[in-house]
Design a protein around this motif. Structure first.
Motif, short mmCIF file in Angstrom:
data_model
loop_
_atom_site.label_atom_id
_atom_site.label_comp_id
_atom_site.label_asym_id
_atom_site.label_seq_id
_atom_site.Cartn_x
_atom_site.Cartn_y
_atom_site.Cartn_z
N GLU A 236 -17.79 -21.53 4.55
CA GLU A 236 -17.16 -22.79 4.31
C GLU A 236 -17.77 -23.92 4.61
OE1 GLU A 236 -14.53 -24.74 7.19
OE2 GLU A 236 -14.77 -26.37 5.16
N LEU A 237 -18.66 -23.94 5.65
CA LEU A 237 -19.72 -24.91 5.94
C LEU A 237 -20.38 -25.44 4.57
CD1 LEU A 237 -20.51 -26.58 8.44
CD2 LEU A 237 -22.27 -25.18 8.82
N GLN A 238 -21.09 -24.11 3.69
CA GLN A 238 -21.99 -24.42 2.85
C GLN A 238 -21.15 -25.12 1.58
OE1 GLN A 238 -24.95 -24.03 3.65
NE2 GLN A 238 -24.24 -22.92 5.39
N PHE A 239 -19.92 -24.95 1.55
CA PHE A 239 -18.98 -25.58 0.55
C PHE A 239 -18.63 -26.94 0.96
CE2 PHE A 239 -18.96 -21.11 -0.86
CZ PHE A 239 -19.19 -21.51 -2.28
N GLY A 240 -18.67 -27.15 2.27
CA GLY A 240 -18.52 -28.64 2.63
C GLY A 240 -19.42 -29.42 3.09
N GLN A 241 -19.72 -29.56 4.18
CA GLN A 241 -20.87 -30.45 4.75
C GLN A 241 -22.25 -30.09 4.25
OE1 GLN A 241 -20.50 -29.94 8.98
NE2 GLN A 241 -19.24 -31.97 9.17
N GLY A 242 -22.50 -28.64 4.26
CA GLY A 242 -23.74 -28.34 4.20
C GLY A 242 -23.91 -28.60 2.56
#
Lengths: 266, 298
Positions: free
Chosen positions: B257-263
């Motif tokens: 999820e982090l890669q699709f959001g903040q990352g």
């Protein structure tokens, strides 16, 4: 007479089993009790009160989320049950055919792929469609929910069809009923408990979904579970406890009905 | 293929078509897109550039120093993978240790009582995952049930910090996935012929000997099914680590999820999703192998 070697009681098993049941229910019961807490904090008991239910019911964000949850769950379970009934009829009547395994795999795919993977896949796919078409309504959520509800609707319907006697349909056909009439007046009424059971499971599954909804929804499209997840960024509130308890009660009611419907068959 | 056979297949496909179309749009199709994205180049902010690249797959395990270009193992990623596998295995073990006696207990009740106990297991099973996670949070947080109880009993004087640790994630996952272990175990034990145990006793076997040599081998498909059913969702868990682990104690699901959001690294997120999917498919393959071999009707 009790046998000397009563195997049904392996040492410690009953104790562990009862412990497991206590462990399963204690947290849920605590949550339910604290939803009736009259105090302002989640920590201190301030007497029995329904004030947090009133608070939640009066909150416009909760109302919106509840309405959205129901619109999505009703539409999605309706679509899922319809297509699952057709697929179940297509895959169970009169033996095997080529490609049947492929259909099974495809229908059960949502059960096999981790939900987070499906969620990011839908995020990528639907976000590009949103940009291309400009439409960002509830349609995406309804389609996504309908898709992962298909296996839950399909399984009880197929189970019912497999246990069904074909002679009634043959008799109807012998009496010159058209295939449609046979389906409408013979197959469907016998199949109905399976269809209702499938629809109920699909409804509960859709109502409870967090991850896929969280990734697919557009701004301002919270359902009850995603609203609750959002509230948690601050702290657990008695209001969230009240919403949880209401959802829990709904689930228990639907499940009890489900078991009564499927039990009748035996 | 003969005439009726062909029409049967045509009918089957025709009736299944709406379901297949729906799943193609909202399940299989998007999954293929994720597979494609994992081989593309990262876009400037989010999204991708349509240039073929193996960078995302490389980044799953390795990282390149931005100054001298030296390659080293991506410790951060590896520790998240390791935590996910470790916590999922531990969850599977705990749920098995609690689930086997529970399933055994239910299966050995008289028929009417059995239905009631089984219903009691299915209620938590169908209850919203988020609600159950909240419920366990009530118990383990600093002012929660557990700490209050221990302080009142005089066991501890200060609340133990459980929430937002790996232990919290483990407790939460074992709690939410326990019914997934009990149900297939129950199905296996319910079919088990208890006469075999009497036969064992007649041959002077001890209780543990019978459990090990008679019961366990026969209910093995149920054990494998239960372990897979717990291990697979544990590995992809998103809600429980997010709620109980706080921001820090991430698992693969949260990392994706982090890669699709903040990352803002969609190809890496896509590659990580594929890795997760491959592990899960591997586990399911093992499951079908084991259950095929042990099922006499297969």
């Amino acid at each position: 007479m009790r046998k000397a070697f009563d195997v049904t009681t392996l040492p410690g098993f009953t104790f562990i089993a009862i412990t497991a049941f206590v462990l399963l229910y204690a947290p849920i019961v605590t949550l339910v009790i604290y939803s009736f807490n009259g105090g302002n904090s989640v920590n201190l008991w301030g007497g029995f009160s329904l004030k947090w239910y009133a608070e939640a019911a009066g909150n416009e964000a909760v109302q919106g989320a509840a309405i959205r949850s129901f619109i999505i769950a009703i539409s999605a379970s309706g679509i899922a049950t319809t297509v699952a009934t057709m697929a179940a009829l297509g895959t169970t009547r009169r033996g095997k055919f080529k490609g049947q395994t492929a259909i099974y795999i495809m229908i059960n795919q949502p059960l096999m792929v981790p939900e987070i993977v499906t969620a990011v896949a839908l995020l990528i796919f639907f976000s590009s469609i949103k940009i291309a078409t400009g439409y960002s309504g509830l349609g995406y959520l309804i389609i996504a929910h309908a898709a992962f509800c298909v296996p839950f609707a399909y399984l009880p319907i197929r189970a019912r069809l497999e246990g069904m006697d074909l002679t009634m349909e043959t008799a109807a056909a012998d009496l010159y009923a058209t295939p449609w009439k046979t389906f409408r007046y013979v197959t469907l009424p016998i199949l109905m408990p399976g269809v209702i059971a499938g629809a109920m499971l699909a409804f509960v599954i859709s109502l409870d979904d967090v991850i896929i909804t969280e990734f697919v929804k557009s701004a301002g499209q919270d359902t009850l579970p995603t609203y609750m997840l959002g509230q948690l960024r601050r702290a657990l509130t008695p209001e969230v406890n009240a919403i949880s308890t209401a959802l829990l009660a709904l689930t228990v009611v639907i499940l009890t009905a489900f078991f009564l419907i499927t039990r009748k068959r035996d | 293929m003969n005439g009726p056979g062909r029409s049967k297949a045509a009918n089957g496909w025709l009736l299944s078509a709406p379901a297949l179309l729906l799943l193609l749009i909202a399940a299989s199709g998007p999954l293929l897109i994720v597979a494609v994205y994992s081989f593309l180049e990262k876009g400037d902010y989010s999204g991708v550039r349509w240039i073929l690249s193996g960078e995302a797959w490389f980044r799953v395990l390795f990282e390149r120093d931005i100054f001298d270009g030296t390659v080293s193992l991506a410790d951060a990623n590896l520790s998240i993978f390791w935590r996910s596998v470790k916590l999922s295995l531990a969850t599977t073990l705990i749920t098995f240790a609690l689930g086997l006696p529970t399933a055994w207990f239910i299966a050995t009740r008289p028929p009417k009582a059995r239905a009631v106990w089984l219903f009691l297991i299915t209620i938590p099973f169908w209850t919203n995952l988020l609600i159950r996670t909240f419920a366990i949070m009530e118990v383990i947080r600093n002012q929660g049930l557990l700490n209050t109880f221990l302080i009142n009993m005089g066991v501890i004087s200060e609340p133990i910090q459980i929430l937002y640790t790996d232990t919290a994630v483990l407790i939460g996952m074992a709690y939410v996935y326990l019914p997934l272990m009990v149900l297939p175990l129950f199905a296996a034990i319910d079919r088990f012929d208890f006469k075999l145990i009497e036969a064992g006793y007649d041959l002077y076997a001890t209780r543990w000997r019978i459990l090990r040599s008679v019961v366990l081998p026969i209910i093995k498909p149920g054990i494998v099914a239960g372990c897979i059913l717990v291990f697979v969702p544990s590995l992809g868990a998103y809600v429980t680590p997010r709620v109980l682990g706080g921001g820090k104690n991430m698992m693969i699901g949260n990392f994706i999820e982090l890669q699709f959001g903040q990352g803002q690294n969609w190809p890496l997120g896509a590659a990580l999703s594929m890795v997760l999917l491959i592990i899960v498919m591997g586990a399911l393959l093992v499951y079908t192998r084991v259950s095929d071999r042990d099922d006499p009707h297969a």
